[in-house]
Write a protein that holds these residues in place. Sequence first.
Motif, mmCIF file in Angstrom:
data_model
loop_
_atom_site.group_PDB
_atom_site.id
_atom_site.type_symbol
_atom_site.label_atom_id
_atom_site.label_comp_id
_atom_site.label_asym_id
_atom_site.label_seq_id
_atom_site.Cartn_x
_atom_site.Cartn_y
_atom_site.Cartn_z
ATOM 1 N N THR A 159 -29.553 -77.080 4.301
ATOM 2 C CA THR A 159 -30.099 -78.336 3.788
ATOM 3 C C THR A 159 -28.988 -79.337 3.497
ATOM 4 N N VAL A 160 -27.939 -78.865 2.832
ATOM 5 C CA VAL A 160 -26.813 -79.740 2.484
ATOM 6 C C VAL A 160 -26.108 -80.240 3.742
ATOM 7 N N VAL A 161 -25.854 -79.331 4.676
ATOM 8 C CA VAL A 161 -25.123 -79.693 5.897
ATOM 9 C C VAL A 161 -25.924 -80.681 6.744
ATOM 10 N N LEU A 162 -27.203 -80.399 6.959
ATOM 11 C CA LEU A 162 -28.027 -81.275 7.787
ATOM 12 C C LEU A 162 -28.220 -82.645 7.139
ATOM 13 N N THR A 163 -28.351 -82.651 5.824
ATOM 14 C CA THR A 163 -28.471 -83.929 5.117
ATOM 15 C C THR A 163 -27.204 -84.757 5.301
ATOM 16 N N ALA A 164 -26.057 -84.096 5.206
ATOM 17 C CA ALA A 164 -24.778 -84.794 5.388
ATOM 18 C C ALA A 164 -24.644 -85.323 6.812
ATOM 19 N N ILE A 165 -25.059 -84.520 7.793
ATOM 20 C CA ILE A 165 -24.962 -84.947 9.191
ATOM 21 C C ILE A 165 -25.817 -86.184 9.443
ATOM 22 N N TYR A 166 -26.911 -86.304 8.709
ATOM 23 C CA TYR A 166 -27.804 -87.456 8.879
ATOM 24 C C TYR A 166 -27.353 -88.664 8.059
ATOM 25 N N VAL A 167 -26.924 -88.434 6.831
ATOM 26 C CA VAL A 167 -26.640 -89.536 5.903
ATOM 27 C C VAL A 167 -25.229 -90.096 6.072
ATOM 28 N N VAL A 168 -24.228 -89.228 6.235
ATOM 29 C CA VAL A 168 -22.837 -89.687 6.298
ATOM 30 C C VAL A 168 -22.599 -90.665 7.453
ATOM 31 N N PRO A 169 -23.057 -90.368 8.690
ATOM 32 C CA PRO A 169 -22.860 -91.357 9.761
ATOM 33 C C PRO A 169 -23.501 -92.705 9.449
ATOM 34 N N PHE A 170 -24.664 -92.673 8.804
ATOM 35 C CA PHE A 170 -25.328 -93.930 8.452
ATOM 36 C C PHE A 170 -24.486 -94.733 7.462
ATOM 37 N N LEU A 218 -22.548 -98.601 7.792
ATOM 38 C CA LEU A 218 -22.626 -99.707 6.838
ATOM 39 C C LEU A 218 -21.249 -100.125 6.326
ATOM 40 N N LEU A 219 -20.379 -99.149 6.133
ATOM 41 C CA LEU A 219 -19.087 -99.433 5.509
ATOM 42 C C LEU A 219 -18.018 -99.872 6.499
ATOM 43 N N LEU A 220 -18.011 -99.271 7.694
ATOM 44 C CA LEU A 220 -16.903 -99.488 8.621
ATOM 45 C C LEU A 220 -17.243 -100.362 9.821
#
Length: 220
Positions: free
Chosen positions: A48-59, A63-65
Amino acid sequence: MIVNPAKKIRFVNKDKNQFFSTLKKRVDAYFKDQKLSKYSNTTLIVKTVVLTAIYVVPFCLFLLLQPPFAVSMMLWALMGIGLAGIGMSVMHDACHGAYSENETVNEWMGAIYLTMLGGSPFNWKLQHNVLHHMYTNVIHFDEDIKDKLVLKFSPHTPVKSFHRFQWLYAFLFYGILTLYWVTAKDFVNFFTYTTNGVNTNTRSQNIVILSKLILAKIGY
């Protein structure tokens, strides 16, 4: 067209068919003998943590970069993997009531993750838990095998001349179906299920559900 299954389909009386009861006993016995929980374990929590990170971090990186095109494509691909993983495991298990022994946790996990993916927990449970699992591969009842646009999912529906090329165009149109899902499909399904009786809620309950659906789509 999805019709009301309750008015059309009749199954063998459970007293005359021992398959389900026998299967359930054997599955329960397996978990008991192996000393396993039927709900989430450490592996699922980590997933759950890994898949959430794979989805949220790129997004967040978008926005930031505001990365260049090539990097953006790789980030989109990562988000796609995260989206598919969440949909086929985390959200799926939660909406089936199998993520946690606590039903409230299941409700919140299913609602949060499915809304995050652009879907509706209410519609998903009707389409998947009711229509798909109760009437698996039954044409006109299981919406998962309903033909969509130029995509054919069942051998029991009419064959069109262009279906011979489906192996070429399926990937493109299957991706477009995701856009349809997050924009229009949930509204179409909501009114369809309400009209044909699959949705048995009262008018006031449906007003609340529809209001939540509209707000969720706006937020998405």
